[in-house]
Motif scaffolding. Sequence first.
Motif, PDB file in Angstrom:
ATOM      1  N   SER A   5     -58.196 133.917  59.674  1.00 55.28           N
ATOM      2  CA  SER A   5     -58.231 134.279  58.264  1.00 55.28           C
ATOM      3  C   SER A   5     -59.500 135.053  57.944  1.00 55.28           C
ATOM      4  CB  SER A   5     -58.137 133.031  57.379  1.00 55.28           C
ATOM      5  OG  SER A   5     -59.204 132.147  57.664  1.00 55.28           O
ATOM      6  N   LEU A   6     -59.477 135.751  56.819  1.00 62.33           N
ATOM      7  CA  LEU A   6     -60.611 136.564  56.409  1.00 62.33           C
ATOM      8  C   LEU A   6     -61.455 135.808  55.393  1.00 62.33           C
ATOM      9  CD1 LEU A   6     -61.808 139.421  56.892  1.00 62.33           C
ATOM     10  CD2 LEU A   6     -60.673 140.098  54.770  1.00 62.33           C
ATOM     11  N   LEU A   7     -62.723 135.682  55.714  1.00 59.37           N
ATOM     12  CA  LEU A   7     -63.702 135.058  54.824  1.00 59.37           C
ATOM     13  C   LEU A   7     -64.522 136.157  54.179  1.00 59.37           C
ATOM     14  CD1 LEU A   7     -65.428 132.505  53.919  1.00 59.37           C
ATOM     15  CD2 LEU A   7     -66.767 132.910  56.007  1.00 59.37           C
ATOM     16  N   GLU A   8     -64.806 136.017  52.897  1.00 66.20           N
ATOM     17  CA  GLU A   8     -65.675 136.963  52.204  1.00 66.20           C
ATOM     18  C   GLU A   8     -66.923 136.238  51.733  1.00 66.20           C
ATOM     19  OE1 GLU A   8     -63.428 138.796  49.081  1.00 66.20           O
ATOM     20  OE2 GLU A   8     -62.514 140.254  50.440  1.00 66.20           O
ATOM     21  N   VAL A   9     -68.094 136.770  52.080  1.00 62.97           N
ATOM     22  CA  VAL A   9     -69.358 136.199  51.625  1.00 62.97           C
ATOM     23  C   VAL A   9     -70.116 137.267  50.849  1.00 62.97           C
ATOM     24  CG1 VAL A   9     -69.467 134.601  53.565  1.00 62.97           C
ATOM     25  CG2 VAL A   9     -70.616 136.797  53.726  1.00 62.97           C
ATOM     26  N   THR A  10     -70.962 136.836  49.938  1.00 70.99           N
ATOM     27  CA  THR A  10     -71.743 137.758  49.126  1.00 70.99           C
ATOM     28  C   THR A  10     -73.170 137.811  49.644  1.00 70.99           C
ATOM     29  OG1 THR A  10     -70.399 137.276  47.187  1.00 70.99           O
ATOM     30  CG2 THR A  10     -72.528 138.328  46.801  1.00 70.99           C
ATOM     31  N   ILE A  17     -69.253 140.958  52.235  1.00 73.03           N
ATOM     32  CA  ILE A  17     -69.163 141.081  53.690  1.00 73.03           C
ATOM     33  C   ILE A  17     -67.913 140.348  54.160  1.00 73.03           C
ATOM     34  CG2 ILE A  17     -70.330 140.698  55.883  1.00 73.03           C
ATOM     35  CD1 ILE A  17     -71.738 142.642  53.933  1.00 73.03           C
ATOM     36  N   GLY A  18     -67.011 141.105  54.786  1.00 75.31           N
ATOM     37  CA  GLY A  18     -65.781 140.529  55.304  1.00 75.31           C
ATOM     38  C   GLY A  18     -65.975 140.002  56.718  1.00 75.31           C
ATOM     39  N   VAL A  19     -65.462 138.788  56.957  1.00 72.93           N
ATOM     40  CA  VAL A  19     -65.652 138.120  58.241  1.00 72.93           C
ATOM     41  C   VAL A  19     -64.327 137.502  58.677  1.00 72.93           C
ATOM     42  CG1 VAL A  19     -67.019 136.436  59.522  1.00 72.93           C
ATOM     43  CG2 VAL A  19     -67.983 137.503  57.464  1.00 72.93           C
ATOM     44  N   GLU A  20     -63.876 137.837  59.856  1.00 67.40           N
ATOM     45  CA  GLU A  20     -62.705 137.163  60.419  1.00 67.40           C
ATOM     46  C   GLU A  20     -63.170 135.903  61.141  1.00 67.40           C
ATOM     47  OE1 GLU A  20     -58.945 137.914  63.482  1.00 67.40           O
ATOM     48  OE2 GLU A  20     -60.575 139.389  63.352  1.00 67.40           O
ATOM     49  N   THR A  35     -70.625 152.886  64.791  1.00 66.22           N
ATOM     50  CA  THR A  35     -69.290 153.503  64.804  1.00 66.22           C
ATOM     51  C   THR A  35     -68.222 152.522  65.231  1.00 66.22           C
ATOM     52  OG1 THR A  35     -69.410 154.365  67.089  1.00 66.22           O
ATOM     53  CG2 THR A  35     -70.326 155.746  65.329  1.00 66.22           C
ATOM     54  N   ALA A  36     -68.163 151.365  64.581  1.00 67.68           N
ATOM     55  CA  ALA A  36     -67.174 150.344  64.936  1.00 67.68           C
ATOM     56  C   ALA A  36     -66.960 149.418  63.755  1.00 67.68           C
ATOM     57  CB  ALA A  36     -67.634 149.558  66.163  1.00 67.68           C
ATOM     58  N   ASP A  37     -66.038 148.468  63.933  1.00 67.69           N
ATOM     59  CA  ASP A  37     -65.880 147.352  63.013  1.00 67.69           C
ATOM     60  C   ASP A  37     -65.604 146.108  63.855  1.00 67.69           C
ATOM     61  OD1 ASP A  37     -63.208 147.493  63.776  1.00 67.69           O
ATOM     62  OD2 ASP A  37     -62.505 148.281  61.854  1.00 67.69           O
ATOM     63  N   ARG A  38     -65.140 145.044  63.233  1.00 66.23           N
ATOM     64  CA  ARG A  38     -64.995 143.789  63.970  1.00 66.23           C
ATOM     65  C   ARG A  38     -63.961 143.878  65.096  1.00 66.23           C
ATOM     66  NH1 ARG A  38     -61.739 142.852  59.364  1.00 66.23           N
ATOM     67  NH2 ARG A  38     -59.747 141.786  59.815  1.00 66.23           N
ATOM     68  N   SER A  39     -63.084 144.880  65.060  1.00 61.68           N
ATOM     69  CA  SER A  39     -62.110 145.037  66.136  1.00 61.68           C
ATOM     70  C   SER A  39     -62.789 145.415  67.456  1.00 61.68           C
ATOM     71  CB  SER A  39     -61.054 146.074  65.756  1.00 61.68           C
ATOM     72  OG  SER A  39     -61.623 147.359  65.580  1.00 61.68           O
ATOM     73  N   ARG A  40     -64.079 145.729  67.398  1.00 59.98           N
ATOM     74  CA  ARG A  40     -64.850 146.008  68.623  1.00 59.98           C
ATOM     75  C   ARG A  40     -64.743 144.863  69.616  1.00 59.98           C
ATOM     76  NH1 ARG A  40     -65.695 147.305  72.579  1.00 59.98           N
ATOM     77  NH2 ARG A  40     -67.454 148.223  73.676  1.00 59.98           N
ATOM     78  N   GLY A  63     -64.479 148.488  57.242  1.00 62.48           N
ATOM     79  CA  GLY A  63     -63.527 147.392  57.326  1.00 62.48           C
ATOM     80  C   GLY A  63     -63.368 146.643  56.019  1.00 62.48           C
ATOM     81  N   ALA A  64     -63.457 145.332  56.093  1.00 63.90           N
ATOM     82  CA  ALA A  64     -63.251 144.479  54.920  1.00 63.90           C
ATOM     83  C   ALA A  64     -64.522 144.262  54.114  1.00 63.90           C
ATOM     84  CB  ALA A  64     -62.686 143.125  55.357  1.00 63.90           C
ATOM     85  N   SER A  65     -65.623 144.911  54.483  1.00 63.98           N
ATOM     86  CA  SER A  65     -66.881 144.775  53.740  1.00 63.98           C
ATOM     87  C   SER A  65     -66.992 145.893  52.714  1.00 63.98           C
ATOM     88  CB  SER A  65     -68.077 144.816  54.695  1.00 63.98           C
ATOM     89  OG  SER A  65     -68.065 143.689  55.547  1.00 63.98           O
ATOM     90  N   THR A  66     -67.294 145.531  51.482  1.00 61.21           N
ATOM     91  CA  THR A  66     -67.311 146.487  50.372  1.00 61.21           C
ATOM     92  C   THR A  66     -68.585 146.348  49.558  1.00 61.21           C
ATOM     93  OG1 THR A  66     -66.158 144.924  48.917  1.00 61.21           O
ATOM     94  CG2 THR A  66     -64.785 146.433  50.201  1.00 61.21           C
TER      95      THR A  66
END
Length: 265
Positions: A5-10, A17-20, A35-40, A63-66
């Motif tokens: 699941s995706l966790l979001e922290v501030t 910050i999006g965290v799987e 030049t990557a995201d968590r799929s690295r 990625g999921a970080s905004t």
Amino acid sequence: MGDGSLLEVTSADGATIGVEVVGSGPSLVAMHGSTADRSRWAPVREALSRHFTLYLVDRRGRGASTGDPDSYALRRETEDVVAVAAACDDLPGYLGHSYGAVIGLDLLATAPDTIAAALLYEPPFDIGGHTTFPPGFLDAYEDLLAAGDREAALQMFYRAVIGIDPEPMRALPIWQARLAAAHTLVREGRIGLRYAPGQEDFADVGIPVEILAGTTSPPVFGAAAEAAASAIPGARLTWLEGQGHTMIDADPDGFVRKMLDFFPR
């Protein structure tokens, strides 16, 4: 237990910050490089998740970080790690690859009590006459980005900086994520790679730290790894024979073995 699941922290500056979160066992925060995201971490994700609860971070700006502000600083990324570590169920280990390892160094210098141990793979920064980027590289890279040719920019990065043929990389699923994050290399190159660790920065470090470097990587990576290890009290430098900067892809089983040898389970 993490179920993917995706966790979001501030973070401290309000960025999300999006965290799987996946796996079970002791917590391990993983920060990817440029030049990557968590799929690295895809080549080692399944194997590591059998032993650890992985917190796979999408570094800010991708990625999921905004909510990433225009004004970039390495310290903001360190604060992101502190926020993620606070969300873990236990004191986590830290795994940083490439620029994620530079973030790990800044974390050790500023908030070492937020993690239990740190394993850093080839933190890149200019040191002792060795430079990460050839002269004029970032200007040429920016020109390609401005022309809308991210593909050419990224291929130039792999050839000129990482020292490998990018063609095999283009066939991997991570390539699209790398294209999407290609623009972030500029700010990391102009700001983050000025990082220079000194012994006075790490006086409060009392946790296990290991720095990894491949024997076939460009010389700057090895020089930076040596400088980082010598600056941190008790840190161990390990040379990986026959490995380069992309061991995660070239030898995922060997990479996982290094994780299991270092981090307590």
